[in-house]
Design an enzyme around this catalytic site. Structure first.
Site, PDB file in Angstrom:
ATOM      1  N   HIS A   1      14.697  74.568  34.405  1.00  0.00           N
ATOM      2  CA  HIS A   1      14.389  75.164  33.105  1.00  0.00           C
ATOM      3  C   HIS A   1      13.939  74.128  32.079  1.00  0.00           C
ATOM      4  O   HIS A   1      13.330  74.472  31.075  1.00  0.00           O
ATOM      5  CB  HIS A   1      15.522  76.080  32.604  1.00  0.00           C
ATOM      6  CG  HIS A   1      16.732  75.415  32.040  1.00  0.00           C
ATOM      7  ND1 HIS A   1      17.877  75.146  32.763  1.00  0.00           N
ATOM      8  CD2 HIS A   1      16.999  74.991  30.781  1.00  0.00           C
ATOM      9  CE1 HIS A   1      18.782  74.604  31.973  1.00  0.00           C
ATOM     10  NE2 HIS A   1      18.276  74.498  30.770  1.00  0.00           N
TER      11      HIS A   1
ATOM     12  N   ASP B   1      18.767  75.084  40.018  1.00  0.00           N
ATOM     13  CA  ASP B   1      18.119  74.784  38.736  1.00  0.00           C
ATOM     14  C   ASP B   1      17.808  73.286  38.629  1.00  0.00           C
ATOM     15  O   ASP B   1      18.424  72.565  37.853  1.00  0.00           O
ATOM     16  CB  ASP B   1      19.029  75.246  37.583  1.00  0.00           C
ATOM     17  CG  ASP B   1      18.298  75.232  36.250  1.00  0.00           C
ATOM     18  OD1 ASP B   1      17.166  74.735  36.193  1.00  0.00           O
ATOM     19  OD2 ASP B   1      18.879  75.716  35.256  1.00  0.00           O
TER      20      ASP B   1
ATOM     21  N   SER C   1      21.588  70.127  29.422  1.00  0.00           N
ATOM     22  CA  SER C   1      20.849  70.618  30.581  1.00  0.00           C
ATOM     23  C   SER C   1      20.128  69.455  31.247  1.00  0.00           C
ATOM     24  O   SER C   1      19.415  68.713  30.579  1.00  0.00           O
ATOM     25  CB  SER C   1      19.806  71.629  30.133  1.00  0.00           C
ATOM     26  OG  SER C   1      20.433  72.828  29.828  1.00  0.00           O
TER      27      SER C   1
HETATM   28  N1  ASP Z   1      22.126  76.136  29.949  1.00  0.00           N
HETATM   29  C1  ASP Z   1      22.418  75.399  28.829  1.00  0.00           C
HETATM   30  C2  ASP Z   1      21.361  75.272  27.828  1.00  0.00           C
HETATM   31  O1  ASP Z   1      20.936  76.256  27.342  1.00  0.00           O
HETATM   32  C3  ASP Z   1      23.330  74.262  28.918  1.00  0.00           C
HETATM   33  C4  ASP Z   1      24.523  74.657  28.162  1.00  0.00           C
HETATM   34  O2  ASP Z   1      24.376  75.312  27.127  1.00  0.00           O
HETATM   35  O3  ASP Z   1      25.616  74.308  28.595  1.00  0.00           O
HETATM   36  O4  ASP Z   1      20.911  74.215  27.452  1.00  0.00           O
END
Ligand code: ASP
Length: 668
Positions: free
Chosen positions: A72, A208, A603
């Site tokens: 992502h 991911d 992330s």
């Molecule tokens: N998936 C996340 C993000 O939106 C990481 C997190 O929030 O822990 O960056």
């Protein structure tokens, strides 16, 4: 900072890591001397193998600039190269040689070089008797001067980071690499398996991750440090360390301020982004869907995050607890002459929080323009740039100085891939309707459809010409969308001035208040996340989300296959289903949890073992832990990572990604 009994809580700065009791760290499982992580004399160390990407983190994993991060995090680079007849989003991408790697117009990374405490210099720059606005401007001017000096070193990108609203200022010196090329992306069905229904959830089954390479002067960049890949993986109870650039948290806020975040950040995000997501989900053409994919993904992520924050705040009564803690600090500080300033500061912080409510909806609407209509975003950027250009560089707004122009221009160009007229019109109409209701003066009377029909801002060539034009030239165009942007300029100015005054007040008040809070806590407190390099110490660990339920900390490919319905986002690609038939899917690790203290921006954070070897890449937190941005709760403080062994299985046994495997030293 000794003895630190609770260093599980905290996104520690490199400087703080050096103060943590070495015996404690060893007992946790760190096998390296702390000085290998960070050498303060040189201002670098293994931690410097952790790079920053916009809104994300990443890790060098080879001597020739290979970087692992989340799928992502490179999604917009993948989208940039996707077309209906060559859809890399759906199919993924593997480079088989350096020549095949795909450059990105705006993808960039920053490699940390050195951090210097500049608190005294920044404080000394504020003239005696300055009011709040003058204070911000003086601090701002000093920061710009420090940055300009720092950026005299070729390749440097610098910024001054404020910690906890001015308790400390650090000059962050980094090497910026703007030539970053895509090397590997899994098909979306792997990289985003589970999609929004699984986002911020456990159990999780998603690959991911993706890979890029950084170049400097046309050659692969050679980092001083990189993380070797561990084949051993992790098991429950193992020590791990997580490094990265957490973006923003609210733990140093007072209860009143937290309540503002709930009302005017997360509730509004839930409502407005929810509406925008509906608009984008209505796009059904193949080219339209590719164009809006990156925006939809990021709106979805912020929206789910907002819902998680709201749910967590309510479940944990976090704001009520913060208010109670504020009261406890006040009671403790009362009568202690050393903290007299804290009492007055808290009163004023409350007053400012109250005042902020009056314009909070307007402020929020102005702040989200970059997340919505691409055309409006560009028009406001162009109008603002022309307005800033006439000033001296030092007087220009942050983001509009000469150091930012190349980046702005690249963005204007790159965004053409994300512009889809029917969706943009609906987004613009939504924003305008809300802006009119919130009494934003410049938005009165404007209507989306005629604006977009008549404007030239959405034409790439015209837009690039506009980039170089003066204010007078832009006005002479009588372009209705630019005219809307000019009409909004006074609203922006008013908002920014009030923001500056508020920041000046915070710089005066927050340190006083925080000193009392920290003294009252009686233990080291890590500053709120501010997109600077942090370290978190953790163990692989499950948790109980609710009464009677226990989550184990690891998942495998078997769980992914169990979730397979054949319908997006739960459609496992057939080549994975086939490969799994010849493997013990329950022996192929996929995701794991640990109790690292993380947030958005983490992330792509490298997760390493006690020897500094890469065992995973962080990508998420489970639902019960989204609101940890407001407060740490050890019972549910978990982060979610993709297990590096899944990536190895995919590359070695399934996709035969020999080119990268050889470079990683994993295949001859
Ligand atoms: N998936 C996340 C993000 O939106 C990481 C997190 O929030 O822990 O960056």
């Amino acid at each position: 900072m000794s003895p630190v009994a609770h260093a599980e809580e905290g996104k520690w700065t490199p400087q703080q890591v050096l103060q943590i009791d070495a015996g404690w760290l060893k007992k946790q499982g760190l096998q390296l001397p702390v000085s290998r992580l960070w050498d303060p004399a040189r201002g670098t160390g293994l931690l410097a193998a952790t790079v920053a990407l916009p809104g994300c983190s990443g890790a060098f994993v080879s001597a020739s600039g290979l970087i692992l991060t989340n799928h992502h995090c490179l999604f917009s680079l993948i989208q940039e190269h996707s077309r209906p007849d060559r859809d890399l989003i759906t199919n993924g991408f593997i480079a088989h040689s350096r020549e095949e790697e795909l450059p990105g117009k705006t993808t960039r990374i920053t490699v940390p070089r050195k951090f210097t405490d500049v608190t005294k210099q920044v404080e000394a720059a504020v003239p005696a008797g300055a009011d709040d606005l003058a204070r911000t401007r003086a601090i701002d001017a000093k920061q710009k001067a420090l940055v300009a000096e720092c950026e005299k070193t070729p390749g440097n990108r610098c910024n001054v980071a404020a910690f906890d609203g001015g308790l400390q200022y650090t000059l962050m010196e980094g090497l910026e690499l703007t030539d970053v090329r895509l090397v590997y992306a899994p098909p979306r069905a792997i990289g985003e398996f589970g999609g929004e229904p699984d986002n911020f959830r456990w159990p999780r089954h998603v690959g991911d991750f993706s890979m890029a390479r950084a170049y400097k002067d046309g050659k692969p960049y050679r980092p001083e440090f990189f993380f070797p890949i561990s084949r051993n993986g992790v098991k429950p109870g193992d020590f791990v360390m997580l490094l990265g650039y957490p973006g923003r948290t609210f733990r140093s806020f007072t209860g009143e301020e937290m309540s503002n975040e709930r009302e005017f950040r997360f509730k509004l995000t839930q409502e407005i982004y929810g509406e925008w997501i509906n608009i984008l989900e209505g796009v059904k053409t193949a080219d339209g869907a590719i164009a809006v994919a990156a925006m939809l993904k990021s709106l979805n992520n912020s929206h789910t995050n907002a819902e998680g924050q709201l749910a967590g705040l309510a479940r944990g009564s976090l704001i009520e607890k913060q208010k109670a803690n504020d009261e406890a600090v006040l009671a403790w500080a009362a009568g202690k002459p050393a903290y007299a300033g804290a009492l007055a500061s808290k009163r004023e912080l409350d007053r400012i929080a109250e005042e902020r409510r009056k314009t909070a909806v307007r402020d929020y609407l102005l702040s989200i323009i970059p997340a919505g209509s691409v055309a409006l975003k560009h028009a406001t950027q162009l109008a603002r740039l022309a307005g800033e250009r006439v000033k001296t560089d030092a007087a220009r707004e942050p983001g509009y100085q000469e150091r930012d122009w190349a980046r702005l221009k690249a963005g204007l160009e790159r965004d053409q891939k994300s512009f889809y007229a029917p969706a943009d019109e609906a987004l613009l109409a939504s924003w305008l309707a809300r802006a009119r209701k919130a009494n934003i003066a410049g938005a009165q009377g404007a209507a989306a459809a005629p604006l977009l029909r008549a404007t030239k801002v959405t034409d790439l060539n015209e837009r690039l010409k506009m980039f170089d034009e003066t204010l007078a030239q832009l006005r002479a165009r009588q372009d209705p969308l630019l005219d809307l942007a000019f009409a909004l300029a006074p609203d922006f100015r008013e908002w920014r001035t009030s923001l500056e005054a508020r920041e000046g007040a915070f710089a005066r008040l927050r340190p006083e208040w925080r000193k009392a809070v920290i003294a009252h806590a009686g233990k080291p407190v890590a500053p709120d996340a501010n997109s600077t390099l942090r370290v978190s110490f953790a163990h692989v660990k499950g948790y109980s989300p609710r009464d009677g339920v226990l989550y184990t900390p690891q998942t495998t490919l078997a769980g992914m296959i169990e979730k397979h319905t054949g319908e997006e986002p739960f459609a496992v690609p057939s080549f994975i289903l086939d490969a799994a038939k010849n493997a013990r899917a329950d022996q192929i690790p996929l995701n794991f949890m640990s109790d690292a203290d993380t947030t958005g921006g983490n992330s792509g954070s490298p997760v390493v073992n006690g020897r500094g070897e890469l065992v995973g890449l962080n990508f998420d937190r489970p639902w019960e832990n989204v609101a940890n941005d407001f407060g740490y709760n050890p019972a549910v403080a978990r982060n979610i990572s993709v297990d590096i062994r899944f990536l190895l299985w995919l590359w070695e046994d399934v996709q035969k990604a020999d080119f990268v495997l050889r470079e990683l030293g994993l295949k001859r």
